[in-house]
Structures are given as C-alpha cells and as structure tokens.
Motif scaffolding. Structure first.
Motif, PDB file in Angstrom:
ATOM      1  N   THR A  77      -2.682  27.879  19.376  1.00 29.82           N
ATOM      2  CA  THR A  77      -1.845  28.323  20.493  1.00 29.82           C
ATOM      3  C   THR A  77      -0.357  28.205  20.180  1.00 29.82           C
ATOM      4  O   THR A  77       0.439  29.021  20.637  1.00 29.82           O
ATOM      5  CB  THR A  77      -2.162  27.518  21.764  1.00 29.82           C
ATOM      6  N   LYS A 100       1.875  29.567  29.861  1.00 29.71           N
ATOM      7  CA  LYS A 100       2.768  28.576  30.468  1.00 29.71           C
ATOM      8  C   LYS A 100       3.995  28.276  29.619  1.00 29.71           C
ATOM      9  O   LYS A 100       5.034  27.860  30.137  1.00 29.71           O
ATOM     10  CB  LYS A 100       2.002  27.281  30.727  1.00 29.71           C
ATOM     11  N   LYS A 101       3.879  28.508  28.309  1.00 30.40           N
ATOM     12  CA  LYS A 101       4.992  28.170  27.417  1.00 30.40           C
ATOM     13  C   LYS A 101       6.024  29.288  27.289  1.00 30.40           C
ATOM     14  O   LYS A 101       7.104  29.071  26.742  1.00 30.40           O
ATOM     15  CB  LYS A 101       4.449  27.809  26.030  1.00 30.40           C
ATOM     16  N   GLU A 143      -2.298  28.157  27.954  1.00 31.81           N
ATOM     17  CA  GLU A 143      -1.248  27.388  27.273  1.00 31.81           C
ATOM     18  C   GLU A 143      -0.134  28.299  26.791  1.00 31.81           C
ATOM     19  O   GLU A 143       1.051  27.980  26.936  1.00 31.81           O
ATOM     20  CB  GLU A 143      -1.844  26.624  26.087  1.00 31.81           C
ATOM     21  N   ASN A 168      -6.785  28.160  26.426  1.00 33.59           N
ATOM     22  CA  ASN A 168      -5.776  28.333  25.390  1.00 33.59           C
ATOM     23  C   ASN A 168      -4.832  29.488  25.718  1.00 33.59           C
ATOM     24  O   ASN A 168      -3.631  29.418  25.434  1.00 33.59           O
ATOM     25  CB  ASN A 168      -6.447  28.568  24.035  1.00 33.59           C
TER      26      ASN A 168
END
Length: 210
Positions: free
Chosen positions: A193, A97-98, A94, A91
């Motif tokens: 997330t 990466k965003k 995530e 998580n």
C-alpha cells in the motif's frame, strides 16, 4: 586447447535451449511467474476500459464515461468472499485515506467492482462499503449487471475469476489505475500500500504542475 566432447556440446545446447525457453516464458526475465508476466503484458498493452454500465451502492446507473477526465483506482471483488477480498478492500482504504482530500472526487475516484452481480445488489454493496470507510461517492462500490459487459472488462484487464460451483470464486487481485482517457495506466501489488500510495500521489502531483 582441449576440444569439447560431443556430450559436453550436447549439454551446452540443452542449457542454451533452456535459457531461451525461460527468457520467452518469463517475458525476458522480468517476470518469474505467470501472474507477474500477465501484469507486465497489461502494463505494456494499456487496454482501454470497455463501455460498461455500472450500478452503484446508491442504485445509480451510469456509463464508465462518468469518470472521464479523472483517474480511477480500481479493485475487483465479491462481497461473499471470506479470504482475500476483505484484505484487498482494507488495503484500498489505506491508500484512499493517505491521499490529500483535495484530490478525491476531483482528480481521482476509487471504484470497487463486484464480479458477482447476482448476489451483490446495491443494498448489499451499500452495507459492504460501510465496513471499509467507503463514502459511496469519492469511493464507490458497484456491479455490472450485464454479464457480457462484465466478461469484456475482466478479459481486457486480465482479471481471472473461476467459480467453484458453491458460490465462491478463485481470483487474482491487484490495484488497477485507469488514466483520465480511460486507459489502464498501471497495475500495482495490493499488499504494498505504501508503494501504491506514493505512485498515485506522484502522478496526481505531476498533473497539478501541468
């Protein structure tokens, strides 16, 4: 108007007493569990990250002041964990990466800290980081070898770690965000997330406008 009997008044007093206890025990109805109450207190207290020495997956050792002037997005884990830790790190990945690449390493650093330094050597952390897409630089995995320093950090940030005597630990989990001055800025639900990403992104964008 009908007068209330003694039993009725007694019931009302007991009820009010219970409400007061509930209010105090849940930090004013804002939290309904001990964990939620703990998070509320941490957010209010905003403890400072204590002076510790980190040793990362590349074997580099440095003080936490290495990150001065940057936000630090933190998790606490141990690599032998077969339950919540893999989900926690996935998580975290995530959120990582965003975020726009322009922020990574410059405005914010991701940091996974092991509370099992004896087993989580730099070599082991190096292998573990590859499972989640950590590059070892903008997202680092590290241990704190000095037990007193580690204990100080866990205490300040309200991280509960209970060994079971068989090499495993019961522990709470969350995302922790430390501000550029080294103070705890927020504690976020690691399962949400999307919420965490939006919150961090908003903070970074507001920083750009200043």
């Amino acid at each position: 108007m009908k007068k209330l009997g003694r039993n009725t008044w007694a019931s009302i007093v007991v009820l009010l007493f219970g409400v007061v206890l509930f209010y105090v025990g849940t930090d004013g109805f804002r939290a309904f569990t001990a964990e939620a109450a703990r998070v509320e207190r941490l957010k209010a207290d905003k403890p400072k990250f204590p002076q510790v020495t980190l040793e990362d997956s590349m074997g580099r050792a440095y003080p936490v002041s290495e990150f001065k002037g940057k936000y630090v997005f933190i998790t606490f884990l141990y690599t032998s964990c077969g339950t919540v830790c893999p989900e926690l790190e996935m998580n975290m990945g995530e959120v990582y990466k965003k975020l726009p690449e322009r922020y990574l390493g410059k405005e914010i650093v991701f940091l996974s800290i092991s509370f099992d330094p004896e087993r989580d050597t730099p070599e082991r952390l190096d292998k573990y980081k590859d499972m989640f897409g950590s590059d070892g630089e903008t997202w680092r995995m590290a241990r704190i070898s000095d037990q007193a320093e580690l204990d100080s950090l866990l205490k300040e940030f309200g991280v509960i770690v209970i060994p079971d005597g068989e090499g495993n630990f019961a522990h709470n989990s969350a995302f922790y965000l430390v501000d550029p001055e080294g103070k705890l800025a927020d504690v976020m639900d690691y399962k949400k997330t999307g919420d965490a990403t939006r919150k961090v992104l908003r903070i970074l964008e507001e920083g750009e406008k200043r």
